[in-house]
Design a protein around this motif. Structure first.
Motif: not given
Length: 154
Positions: A36-38, A40, A46-47, A50, A60, A62, A126-127
């Motif tokens: 899953r990605t972010i 920022c 957002l972290v 999520v 995750l 990031v 996100v994503d």
């Protein structure tokens, strides 16, 4: 989990190897799961959001732009990730509360640490695919991490 070196020997060019030297900061050194990605920058809203959702064994990733000026994860967010079933986090940036995070059942790799809080505006995405160190992390691809490094499906 299969060691990343052995996995690379088996699958070779099917996998991309992250060339960054990340620090192992979580209580779990070996972890894997769907990405899953972010993306920022110096903002961890957002972290936090999520990590408060069901992780179902995901990792995750990031992309914090490599900034070490403020932390993108602290002990409260990491504890939330554990409670919600996340396998780990790979952070192209900094974390804080590293001693507490090291005691949690969560894999965490990051560039380093900084006690400074980040902004909380919620800026980022996100994503969506993120590129870190020339390696693209696509949501849903499998990522493997251990003390030797990080591999992801191309």
């Amino acid at each position: 989990m299969v060691a990343t070196a052995d996995l690379y020997d088996e699958r070779g060019e099917e996998l991309a190897s992250l060339p960054l030297q990340l620090r192992d900061l979580g209580g779990v050194a070996e972890f894997s799961g769907p990405v899953r990605t972010i993306r920022c920058f110096e903002d961890n809203a957002l972290v936090k959001a999520v990590c408060a959702t069901p992780g179902a064994g995901a990792v995750l990733v990031v992309d914090g732009g490599g900034s070490l000026r403020s932390a993108l994860m602290g002990d409260l967010i990491a504890a939330s990730a554990v409670e919600n079933g996340w396998a780990g986090a790979i952070i192209h940036g900094a974390i804080r509360d590293s001693i507490a995070i090291g005691g949690l059942g969560l894999g965490v790799k990051a560039l380093g640490t900084n006690p400074r809080k980040s902004a909380k505006a919620g800026a980022g995405v996100v994503d969506e695919p993120v590129e870190i160190g020339g390696v693209v992390f696509r949501p849903g691809a499998t990522v493997w991490a251990d003390r030797d490094g990080v591999l992801v499906e191309r």
